[in-house]
Design an enzyme around this catalytic site. Sequence first.
Site: not given
Length: 538
Positions: A111, A221
Amino acid sequence: MKRTLIFVYVALLLGSASYAQEGSPAPPPMEAQAPLPAVPSRSSPPAQAVVPVPVPIAPPKPNGPVQKSLVRITATAVEPDYKAPWNAGAIQRGVGAGFVIEDKRILTNAHVVSNSRYLTVERDGDPNKYPAKVLFIANDCDLALITVDAPNFFKNMVPLKFGGIPALESTVSAYGYPIGGERMSVTTGIVSRIDFQLYTHSSIDQHLAVQISAQINPGNSGGPVMQNGKVIGVAFQGYSGDVAQGVAYMIPTPVINRFLKDVSNGHYDKYVDLAISYSKLQNPAQRKFLGLKDDNRGVLVSTVVEAGPSANVLRGGDVLLTIDDHPIASDGNVELEGEPADFQEVVERKFKGGSVKLDIWRDKQPMTVKIEFVKTAWPYLIQGHSYDVRPRYVLYGGLLFQPLNLDLLEANRSTDLRLRHFFEYFILEQLYLQHPDVIVLANILPDPINTYLAPYRGGIVDEINGKKIRTLGDLANSFAEAPERIVIRMIGDGPPLVLDRNKVEAARERIKTRYNVLKEQNLEEQPGSNAPTQANKI
């Protein structure tokens, strides 16, 4: 891309600080010291007592110089526009983390780099931003590999090694570049749960995940989660503060190692799946009805997806007793490496072209079957997010037709019950057998030739001029071959939608010009301009 973020409320922090200042606890008792010398008389000069001042020493870094392995990734992405799919889409910018592994590769989250058009990577102590490219992307397990072609980029960078699954209540450290600064950040926490969880990037896949109490914020992330100098996970998702506090997840090394092994042949084949639904068999009366022993073993197969690898091998009503000789408990767990795990974890470790052996109970008789993973259950794809592909559509007479999927539903925020039913039960009721594409009249570009057609918006196309429409290609061919009058019937009651072909053709250029339509149809999923050829196209 779908991300779950954790927010830190500044007001709460300020309140805590204020409370600490107002109600400070008593200072701890001082260590005993040697008695001071007697105070001399005024006639003698005062002696200057030398009190040694302790010099603070930085605590040792348990995971070594992580700065030499960590990178900051900046991605410029283009999100597809499902309301006007002929447009390029909105440009977005995001920041994430990654870390160097062997063979001059950088591991991060899918992502972080999905839908990207331009990537740059920064390393500690270097002011330069280096262009990067995606090597492999696995949207089903939210992992990606990227690299940098600059010849000196990896000089003095230290590839990180992988460890195993951490023990419950053990301490871990998460590294990344979260909001609030430009330098590397580290947070610590404990391992609180190891379980199967939904991976929100695809919104359909479930894999092994490790819950940790370390804060995972935007920018974390793709960063490594480490223990004893080794990577034991990749930070990837968590709950926002209004849902749960201090709950974040990392992708553990079994998932990472599987991804790296899958791409070792130069192509990512995605996860395999039994493509079945099942129910637990813990009710004694139900077990007795099925003729099972009272040994707390077995789960009941509910649905077998016809488009999956289990078709023609399993059927509804079968009881799965063992998988690759691992006994399946009535709650669906097996014992793997001394720990209980969902029996599907055995399948998770398989690859395309592999197989699995099942001992089953059918019609009150034992059987042994073998399932070979030679194809992917494609119907699941409409229930997950798509990345690095352009939306499929047909525009005709100002009417925009699109196949039903999760991205289309979210873009239009549809609450139509028929659409929700086709989406939710597409697999359970095997609706894909009659409708491989569920063609939806998603939007209407207003023009004199399509006035008063608003009630048909959100309808599902059933047939055109008496011909059943199964795919988007069928729809495009029907429009191309249609006579002067086009009669479109939707699923359900109501009169058909009727168009005059001559008027549609006359209005064609007018509609394209008015709404800046560059292309009237896209029948196949096409990769974005920067999508890697090896990418997983969900």
